[in-house]
Design a protein around this motif. Structure first.
Motif, PDB file in Angstrom:
ATOM      1  N   THR A   1       0.795  -1.236   0.000  1.00  0.00           N
ATOM      2  CA  THR A   1       0.000   0.000   0.000  1.00  0.00           C
ATOM      3  C   THR A   1       0.821   1.275   0.000  1.00  0.00           C
ATOM      4  O   THR A   1       0.372   2.298  -0.518  1.00  0.00           O
ATOM      5  CB  THR A   1      -0.914   0.016   1.240  1.00  0.00           C
ATOM      6  N   GLY A   2       2.005   1.246   0.585  1.00  0.00           N
ATOM      7  CA  GLY A   2       2.774   2.472   0.756  1.00  0.00           C
ATOM      8  C   GLY A   2       3.806   2.703  -0.324  1.00  0.00           C
ATOM      9  O   GLY A   2       3.511   3.225  -1.395  1.00  0.00           O
ATOM     10  N   ARG A   3       5.024   2.306  -0.055  1.00  0.00           N
ATOM     11  CA  ARG A   3       6.141   2.530  -0.974  1.00  0.00           C
ATOM     12  C   ARG A   3       6.739   1.183  -1.376  1.00  0.00           C
ATOM     13  O   ARG A   3       7.753   0.760  -0.817  1.00  0.00           O
ATOM     14  CB  ARG A   3       7.205   3.399  -0.310  1.00  0.00           C
ATOM     15  N   PRO A   4       6.123   0.505  -2.328  1.00  0.00           N
ATOM     16  CA  PRO A   4       6.597  -0.837  -2.686  1.00  0.00           C
ATOM     17  C   PRO A   4       8.025  -0.854  -3.218  1.00  0.00           C
ATOM     18  O   PRO A   4       8.771  -1.790  -2.958  1.00  0.00           O
ATOM     19  CB  PRO A   4       5.597  -1.292  -3.757  1.00  0.00           C
ATOM     20  N   ARG A   5       8.406   0.189  -3.957  1.00  0.00           N
ATOM     21  CA  ARG A   5       9.746   0.184  -4.533  1.00  0.00           C
ATOM     22  C   ARG A   5      10.803   0.344  -3.438  1.00  0.00           C
ATOM     23  O   ARG A   5      11.864  -0.288  -3.481  1.00  0.00           O
ATOM     24  CB  ARG A   5       9.880   1.302  -5.571  1.00  0.00           C
ATOM     25  N   LEU A   6      10.526   1.186  -2.427  1.00  0.00           N
ATOM     26  CA  LEU A   6      11.455   1.354  -1.322  1.00  0.00           C
ATOM     27  C   LEU A   6      11.576   0.062  -0.519  1.00  0.00           C
ATOM     28  O   LEU A   6      12.685  -0.345  -0.147  1.00  0.00           O
ATOM     29  CB  LEU A   6      10.991   2.495  -0.420  1.00  0.00           C
ATOM     30  N   ILE A   7      10.449  -0.598  -0.251  1.00  0.00           N
ATOM     31  CA  ILE A   7      10.473  -1.856   0.498  1.00  0.00           C
ATOM     32  C   ILE A   7      11.249  -2.912  -0.275  1.00  0.00           C
ATOM     33  O   ILE A   7      12.035  -3.681   0.283  1.00  0.00           O
ATOM     34  CB  ILE A   7       9.044  -2.341   0.789  1.00  0.00           C
ATOM     35  N   GLN A   8      11.045  -2.935  -1.590  1.00  0.00           N
ATOM     36  CA  GLN A   8      11.775  -3.887  -2.425  1.00  0.00           C
ATOM     37  C   GLN A   8      13.275  -3.595  -2.398  1.00  0.00           C
ATOM     38  O   GLN A   8      14.100  -4.518  -2.342  1.00  0.00           O
ATOM     39  CB  GLN A   8      11.247  -3.827  -3.860  1.00  0.00           C
TER      40      GLN A   8
END
Length: 351
Positions: A179-186
Motif C-alpha cells: 500500500t505504501g512505498r513498494p519500490r522502497l520496500i523492495q
C-alpha cells in the motif's frame, strides 16, 4: 499553455553533491554513535536467517530474540578478543626484532656497496627504516577497530532493541509493500539479501584463504601463523586493499626471521592463494550480489574509511549497498544511476 521550468542539470548535481558532503560530515561528527549502530545493523542482518528458521519451526517467542542475540554477542566478543590479542602481539614483536632488523640493514648496505650504488642517500634511507613504525601503523588500525568495540554496551543495547523490534518491523514493511512505498520496500529487501550473501561468501572464502595462509606460514616457520590467519580473515572484508594489509605483518616477520628468501616466499604464497581463491573462484559464487563496479567499490572504501575510520573500511560494501537502496534502487528514475555504479547496462537498454 503553462511554462514549466526545471532546474538546470548542473545545479541539481551541485546541490546533490553539497547535500552528500554535509551528510557525510554529519555522520563523521557523530561517528562514535553511528558506527556502532551500523555495525549492529549489519550483524542483525547476518543472523536474520536464523530468526526466520526458528519462526518457521514455530519456536517460542523468546528464542526469536535470545538465539540471534547470543550469536551476535559471540561474534562481538570473538572479534574483541582477536583484536586485543593482535594489538598486544604486534606491540611485543615491534621491540623483539630490532637487532635482526639492524643486521638486515647492514647486509643491505654491503650488498649495495658491492653493486656500486652505496650512495650516502641510500645509506641514510636504510638507516631511517624502522620496523616499529610498520607495527605501529598496523596496531593503530587494530586499535581503531578496538575503540569501536569498546562501546560494547551501546552495541549490545542496539542489537537487543533490533532483535525485539524485528518482528514488528517486518510486519510494517510487509504492510507497506502493498500500500505504501513498494519500490522502497523492495530496495531494502534487496539490500538485506545482498548484504547477507556478501557476508556469507566473503566469510567462506576468507576462511579458505586464512587456512591456506596459516599452512604456508607454518611451513615457512613464520611466527604466530594462527594470528596472521585470523588477520587475513578480518581484512578479507576490506575491498581492494585488505589483502595488502593482511600480508604486511607476516611478510615483515618472514624477512626478520628468515631473511629476504622467506620474505619473497611469503609474498608469493599470499599472492597465489589470493589470486586463485579471491580472483578466480570467489567471483563465480558472489556473482552480481554486490552490484558495484570495481571503481565504485574502491571509492566506497575511501569514502567510508574517511567517514568512519577502520570500521568504515570493514563495512564499506554493506554501507554502499544501503546507500544505493535508499537513494537509487528506491527511485523509479534511478535505473541509469544503478547501471552507472554497477558497470552493467540496464535491462532492456541499448548497448
Amino acid at each position: 499553455m503553462t511554462d514549466q521550468r526545471s532546474l538546470p542539470r548542473a545545479l541539481i548535481v551541485l546541490l546533490c553533491t553539497a547535500s552528500a558532503v554535509v551528510t557525510l560530515a554529519g555522520i563523521r561528527a557523530v561517528g562514535s554513535i553511528i558506527g556502532p549502530v551500523l555495525l549492529a545493523l549489519v550483524l542483525i542482518l547476518a543472523v536474520a536467517p536464523v530468526r526466520t528458521w526458528l519462526q518457521s519451526r514455530h519456536a517460542p517467542g523468546w528464542t526469536l530474540v535470545a538465539v540471534p542475540l547470543t550469536l551476535v554477542l559471540f561474534l562481538l566478543f570473538g572479534m574483541v578478543a582477536v583484536l586485543t590479542l593482535s594489538v598486544a602481539q604486534m606491540a611485543t614483536l615491534a621491540s623483539t626484532y630490532g637487532r635482526q632488523f639492524d643486521q638486515l640493514v647492514v647486509q643491505a648496505q654491503r650488498f649495495a656497496a658491492e653493486l656500486g650504488i652505496g650512495t650516502q642517500q641510500m645509506n641514510q634511507a636504510l638507516k631511517t627504516l624502522d620496523p616499529g613504525k610498520i607495527f605501529e601503523l598496523l596496531s593503530g588500525f587494530a586499535s581503531g577497530l578496538l575503540g569501536v568495540f569498546s562501546a560494547l554496551l551501546l552495541i549490545v543495547v542496539v542489537v537487543l532493541a533490533m532483535c525485539l523490534d524485528a518482528r514488528s518491523f517486518s510486519q510494517v514493511l510487509s504492510s507497506q509493500a502493498a500500500t505504501g512505498r513498494p519500490r522502497l520496500i523492495q530496495a531494502l529487501g534487496s539490500f538485506a539479501d545482498k548484504t547477507r550473501r556478501y557476508l556469507v561468501v566473503s566469510t567462506a572464502f576468507g576462511l579458505i584463504c586464512a587456512v591456506l595462509d596459516v599452512g604456508a606460514l607454518w611451513v615457512l616457520d613464520v611466527p604466530l601463523p594462527l594470528l596472521w590467519g585470523v588477520l587475513a580473515l578480518i581484512t578479507n572484508y576490506i575491498p581492494n586493499v585488505g589483502f595488502v594489509i593482511g600480508l604486511i605483518p607476516p611478510a615483515l616477520l618472514g624477512l626478520l626471521q628468515g631473511g629476504p628468501k622467506t620474505l619473497l616466499l611469503v609474498i608469493a604464497s599470499y599472492m597465489v592463494i589470493n589470486f586463485v581463491v579471491q580472483s578466480l573462484v570467489q567471483p563465480k559464487f558472489l556473482g552480481d550480489a554486490v552490484g558495484l563496479s570495481t571503481t565504485m567499490t574502491f571509492l566506497s572504501l575511501l569514502v567510508w574509511a574517511f567517514v568512519l575510520g577502520p570500521l568504515g573500511a570493514l563495512l564499506a560494501i554493506p554501507l554502499s549497498l544501503l546507500t544505493r537502496a535508499l537513494l537509487i534502487d528506491s527511485d523509479p528514475d534511478g535505473e541509469w544511476a544503478a547501471a552507472l555504479i554497477s558497470g552493467e547496462a540496464p535491462a532492456g537498454g541499448r548497448p
